[in-house]
Design a protein around this motif. Structure first.
Motif, PDB file in Angstrom:
ATOM      1  N   LYS A 191      79.075  61.065-116.407  1.00  0.00           N
ATOM      2  CA  LYS A 191      79.076  62.488-115.456  1.00  0.00           C
ATOM      3  C   LYS A 191      78.861  62.541-114.131  1.00  0.00           C
ATOM      4  CE  LYS A 191      77.030  64.331-119.730  1.00  0.00           C
ATOM      5  NZ  LYS A 191      75.534  64.716-120.353  1.00  0.00           N
ATOM      6  N   ILE A 192      79.116  61.319-113.552  1.00  0.00           N
ATOM      7  CA  ILE A 192      78.815  61.161-112.189  1.00  0.00           C
ATOM      8  C   ILE A 192      80.188  61.718-111.317  1.00  0.00           C
ATOM      9  CG2 ILE A 192      79.676  59.204-111.994  1.00  0.00           C
ATOM     10  CD1 ILE A 192      77.940  58.151-109.927  1.00  0.00           C
ATOM     11  N   PRO A 193      79.979  62.668-110.371  1.00  0.00           N
ATOM     12  CA  PRO A 193      81.240  63.078-109.915  1.00  0.00           C
ATOM     13  C   PRO A 193      81.850  61.941-109.039  1.00  0.00           C
ATOM     14  CG  PRO A 193      79.234  63.862-108.569  1.00  0.00           C
ATOM     15  CD  PRO A 193      78.751  63.372-109.689  1.00  0.00           C
ATOM     16  N   ASP A 194      83.384  62.118-108.826  1.00  0.00           N
ATOM     17  CA  ASP A 194      84.113  61.062-108.207  1.00  0.00           C
ATOM     18  C   ASP A 194      83.629  60.462-106.803  1.00  0.00           C
ATOM     19  OD1 ASP A 194      85.822  61.071-110.316  1.00  0.00           O
ATOM     20  OD2 ASP A 194      87.528  61.892-109.325  1.00  0.00           O
ATOM     21  N   HIS A 195      82.814  61.560-105.916  1.00  0.00           N
ATOM     22  CA  HIS A 195      82.825  61.066-104.813  1.00  0.00           C
ATOM     23  C   HIS A 195      81.482  60.079-104.732  1.00  0.00           C
ATOM     24  CE1 HIS A 195      80.599  64.925-105.088  1.00  0.00           C
ATOM     25  NE2 HIS A 195      79.631  64.433-104.450  1.00  0.00           N
ATOM     26  N   ARG A 196      80.679  60.260-105.981  1.00  0.00           N
ATOM     27  CA  ARG A 196      79.561  59.204-105.962  1.00  0.00           C
ATOM     28  C   ARG A 196      79.724  57.953-106.606  1.00  0.00           C
ATOM     29  NH1 ARG A 196      74.447  62.177-108.303  1.00  0.00           N
ATOM     30  NH2 ARG A 196      73.594  59.730-107.619  1.00  0.00           N
ATOM     31  N   ILE A 197      80.930  57.781-107.037  1.00  0.00           N
ATOM     32  CA  ILE A 197      81.111  56.500-107.772  1.00  0.00           C
ATOM     33  C   ILE A 197      81.168  55.505-106.686  1.00  0.00           C
ATOM     34  CG2 ILE A 197      82.845  55.155-108.913  1.00  0.00           C
ATOM     35  CD1 ILE A 197      83.948  57.846-109.914  1.00  0.00           C
ATOM     36  N   PHE A 198      81.612  55.955-105.261  1.00  0.00           N
ATOM     37  CA  PHE A 198      81.590  54.973-104.328  1.00  0.00           C
ATOM     38  C   PHE A 198      80.279  54.310-104.158  1.00  0.00           C
ATOM     39  CE2 PHE A 198      84.916  58.247-103.508  1.00  0.00           C
ATOM     40  CZ  PHE A 198      86.074  57.591-103.820  1.00  0.00           C
ATOM     41  N   ALA A 199      79.521  55.358-103.860  1.00  0.00           N
ATOM     42  CA  ALA A 199      77.954  55.249-103.542  1.00  0.00           C
ATOM     43  C   ALA A 199      77.186  53.917-104.756  1.00  0.00           C
ATOM     44  CB  ALA A 199      77.117  56.148-103.230  1.00  0.00           C
ATOM     45  N   LEU A 200      77.877  54.448-105.945  1.00  0.00           N
ATOM     46  CA  LEU A 200      77.263  53.625-106.931  1.00  0.00           C
ATOM     47  C   LEU A 200      77.926  52.084-107.019  1.00  0.00           C
ATOM     48  CD1 LEU A 200      76.201  53.646-110.163  1.00  0.00           C
ATOM     49  CD2 LEU A 200      78.397  53.529-110.716  1.00  0.00           C
ATOM     50  N   ARG A 201      78.991  51.850-106.655  1.00  0.00           N
ATOM     51  CA  ARG A 201      79.659  50.648-106.517  1.00  0.00           C
ATOM     52  C   ARG A 201      79.196  49.695-105.276  1.00  0.00           C
ATOM     53  NH1 ARG A 201      85.849  52.459-107.754  1.00  0.00           N
ATOM     54  NH2 ARG A 201      85.795  52.362-110.209  1.00  0.00           N
ATOM     55  N   ARG A 202      78.714  50.751-104.380  1.00  0.00           N
ATOM     56  CA  ARG A 202      77.988  49.759-103.209  1.00  0.00           C
ATOM     57  C   ARG A 202      76.810  49.230-103.749  1.00  0.00           C
ATOM     58  NH1 ARG A 202      79.587  54.085 -98.191  1.00  0.00           N
ATOM     59  NH2 ARG A 202      81.491  53.978 -98.601  1.00  0.00           N
ATOM     60  N   GLN A 203      76.272  49.411-104.888  1.00  0.00           N
ATOM     61  CA  GLN A 203      75.007  48.982-105.238  1.00  0.00           C
ATOM     62  C   GLN A 203      75.378  47.584-106.304  1.00  0.00           C
ATOM     63  OE1 GLN A 203      72.344  52.032-107.109  1.00  0.00           O
ATOM     64  NE2 GLN A 203      72.911  53.259-105.379  1.00  0.00           N
ATOM     65  N   MET A 204      76.757  47.401-106.423  1.00  0.00           N
ATOM     66  CA  MET A 204      77.070  46.588-107.216  1.00  0.00           C
ATOM     67  C   MET A 204      78.032  45.442-106.873  1.00  0.00           C
ATOM     68  SD  MET A 204      78.297  48.576-110.621  1.00  0.00           S
ATOM     69  CE  MET A 204      77.488  49.552-111.496  1.00  0.00           C
ATOM     70  N   GLY A 205      77.737  44.148-107.061  1.00  0.00           N
ATOM     71  CA  GLY A 205      78.463  43.202-106.733  1.00  0.00           C
ATOM     72  C   GLY A 205      79.351  42.578-107.637  1.00  0.00           C
ATOM     73  N   ILE A 206      80.648  42.372-107.470  1.00  0.00           N
ATOM     74  CA  ILE A 206      81.490  42.016-108.775  1.00  0.00           C
ATOM     75  C   ILE A 206      82.280  40.871-108.150  1.00  0.00           C
ATOM     76  CG2 ILE A 206      83.243  42.789-110.153  1.00  0.00           C
ATOM     77  CD1 ILE A 206      82.441  45.806-109.096  1.00  0.00           C
ATOM     78  N   VAL A 207      82.173  40.071-109.445  1.00  0.00           N
ATOM     79  CA  VAL A 207      83.110  38.586-109.136  1.00  0.00           C
ATOM     80  C   VAL A 207      84.107  38.712-110.211  1.00  0.00           C
ATOM     81  CG1 VAL A 207      83.156  35.972-109.031  1.00  0.00           C
ATOM     82  CG2 VAL A 207      81.133  37.428-108.300  1.00  0.00           C
ATOM     83  N   PHE A 208      85.279  38.723-109.929  1.00  0.00           N
ATOM     84  CA  PHE A 208      86.424  38.687-110.622  1.00  0.00           C
ATOM     85  C   PHE A 208      87.007  37.389-111.335  1.00  0.00           C
ATOM     86  CE2 PHE A 208      86.693  42.385-107.908  1.00  0.00           C
ATOM     87  CZ  PHE A 208      86.691  43.352-108.657  1.00  0.00           C
TER      88      PHE A 208
END
Lengths: 223, 300
Positions: A68-85
């Motif tokens: 339910k998160i709006p698109d423009h808040r996905i960026f903020a959410l991802r900044r709280q995550m670190g991803i190793v591919f």
């Protein structure tokens, strides 16, 4: 806290990549997701950092529903995550410094701060002597550590790593996971997707076992 | 933070312009050629309308006289013409002076004149009309008809037609320039769009990483937009420089064959508004070209 409620994911009918996943991961947890190839480990991680959306179900992170998160808040959410591919996804035309600095440049930190934090993080992963090298000149294990440094440089609350020890020898794999454990002890929630059962046993943390997209067990594997 | 981001965007743009320099040079060349076409036609239109303006400010009617018309009759006619409210002044041009003027204006036709045994030019009375006469064509035509009817007046030449023709040519040149240039600018829009798309494609891994570490679409898009704008701006700037060189060199190339044409055309450059307009249009084309390609990619 990361919560998944009745999460289903289908890429192609009639196969389900994830089937009715219900899950809770507390803040500061260290969790392995394991299972054979094609069991849905990568899909589960991708739904948590919202690279893909589940076909059905809800995913809630710290009270925020990812669907339910709006698109423009996905960026903020991802900044709280670190991803190793799994494939590291390094920029081969950029130096180690530039690769690790990317998450900090995105938030517009001053150059001095970026330099300090990148150097500090590279020292943690013991790569600071190679700060100006290009990834193509590094070994496989060193490239892996660059990817880890990039994931943790922003001091994220959640770290997701997809097969971060794939193709590494057991000692190097142990070293890498130990590094994640250190980061976890500093307060981050760490979720590692891995099929290396021996390695998982050595760390004795909570393990989620996936089998054909279903969560078979969710238990600690302390010896 | 904003300052840091601006620095980051500029560094990214410069990096990409350098990294893909071969295709960027190609892109700038195409934009330059498109805008050069518009520039050449605009310059031509400027020359024609300036010439028409100069002629309009000096409307005159030349009445060619019978070579045998007595001096007294010529003076009486000139005096009568001066009394007209349309006339600013009347000059008598003797046949010899007309010949001298022609020799000066058309040096390349000197041989033709020398082969003639007599002076082919008749004497004339040149009536300079007041500027307001340009708007009252009926009165001017009435004046011409009345003088033309006088004995000793053999022929008449009125430059109003020329002014209209030159103005028409000026309008035609501007329209042709905008039409041809417009088509080429549209083509360069697609070329920029595709070149940026190639650049975006070549950097798709980087875009993917930026998205996954929390880079906003705007953050990802801005360096590409700056890149497109820079390409468009450089292309149009280059076209202005090439046009300047062409305008400076063209008369030298044509040299003595120009004759009186050089008097009419001074090979004027574009005015400030036109130059700024072309630069802005270049940057805008680049911006729009890259906007469409990046947006398409980010949506995918």
């Amino acid at each position: 806290m990361i919560e998944l409620f009745h999460v289903w994911k289908q890429y192609q009918k009639p196969f389900w990549a994830l089937s009715d996943i219900n899950l809770q991961i507390e803040k500061g947890d260290f969790v392995f997701i394991t299972g054979p190839s094609g069991s849905g480990k990568t899909t589960l991680l991708k739904t948590i950092f919202r690279e893909i959306l589940p076909t059905e179900g809800q995913i809630v992170i710290d009270g925020v529903n990812l669907l339910k998160i709006p698109d423009h808040r996905i960026f903020a959410l991802r900044r709280q995550m670190g991803i190793v591919f799994q494939d590291f996804r390094l920029l081969f035309h950029r130096t180690v410094f530039d690769n690790v600095a990317v998450p900090l440049q995105v938030i517009g930190l001053p150059r001095k701060v970026i330099r300090r934090r990148v150097f500090h993080t590279l020292r943690q992963v013991n790569l600071h002597p190679k700060i100006n090298d290009f990834p193509s000149r590094l070994s496989y294990g060193e490239q892996q550590r660059v990817a880890i440094a990039r994931a943790v440089v922003n001091r994220p609350k959640i770290i997701l790593a997809d097969e971060p020890t794939g193709n590494l020898d057991p000692e190097l794999a142990f070293e890498i996971v130990s590094l994640f454990k250190e980061i976890n002890e500093q307060g981050a929630t760490v979720i590692i997707g891995s099929h290396d059962r021996e390695l998982i046993k050595r760390f004795g943390q909570r393990v989620l076992f996936l089998q054909k997209g279903r969560l078979a067990t969710s238990q600690p594997t302390r010896d | 933070m904003l300052y840091q981001k601006i620095k980051y965007f500029l560094a990214q743009t410069a990096g990409s312009l350098w990294q893909f320099r071969t295709r960027n040079i190609f892109s700038v060349t195409i934009i330059c050629l498109s805008f050069l076409i518009i520039g050449v036609f605009l310059s031509l239109a400027n020359n024609l309308s300036a010439t028409a303006g100069e002629l309009a400010a000096n409307i005159s009617v030349t009445f060619f006289l019978d070579a045998d018309l007595p001096q007294a009759a010529t003076e009486a006619l000139a005096a009568e013409m001066r009394r007209s409210p349309l006339v600013l002044g009347v000059d008598y041009v003797p046949a010899a002076e007309a010949l001298t003027h022609f020799r000066e204006s058309f040096p390349e036709l000197r041989n033709v004149l020398e082969s003639l045994k007599t002076n082919p030019f008749p004497p004339s009375l040149e009536a300079r009309l007041k500027p307001e006469a340009a708007t009252d064509e009926a009165a001017v035509q009435g004046f011409i008809a009345s003088v033309r009817a006088r004995p000793g007046v053999e022929d008449v030449q009125f430059n109003q037609d020329w002014i209209e023709k030159i103005r028409g040519l000026s309008r035609l040149a501007r329209a042709a320039g905008l039409f041809l240039g417009g088509i080429l600018v549209l083509a360069s829009f697609f070329i920029i769009s595709n070149i940026i798309k190639l650049n975006v494609f070549a950097r798709r891994n980087e875009i993917e990483i930026l998205r996954l570490v929390g880079g906003t679409n705007t953050f990802i898009r801005i360096p590409f937009l700056l890149e497109g704008m820079t390409l468009g701006f450089l292309g149009s700037l280059l076209s202005l420089l090439v046009l300047l060189v062409v305008i400076k060199l063209f008369p030298l190339y044509l040299g003595p064959t120009l004759g009186a044409v050089r008097e009419i055309f001074e090979f004027r450059y574009l005015n400030l508004a036109q130059s700024l307009g072309l630069l802005t249009a270049g940057a805008l084309i680049g911006l729009l070209g890259s906007l469409t390609s990046v947006s398409r990619f980010l949506r995918a």
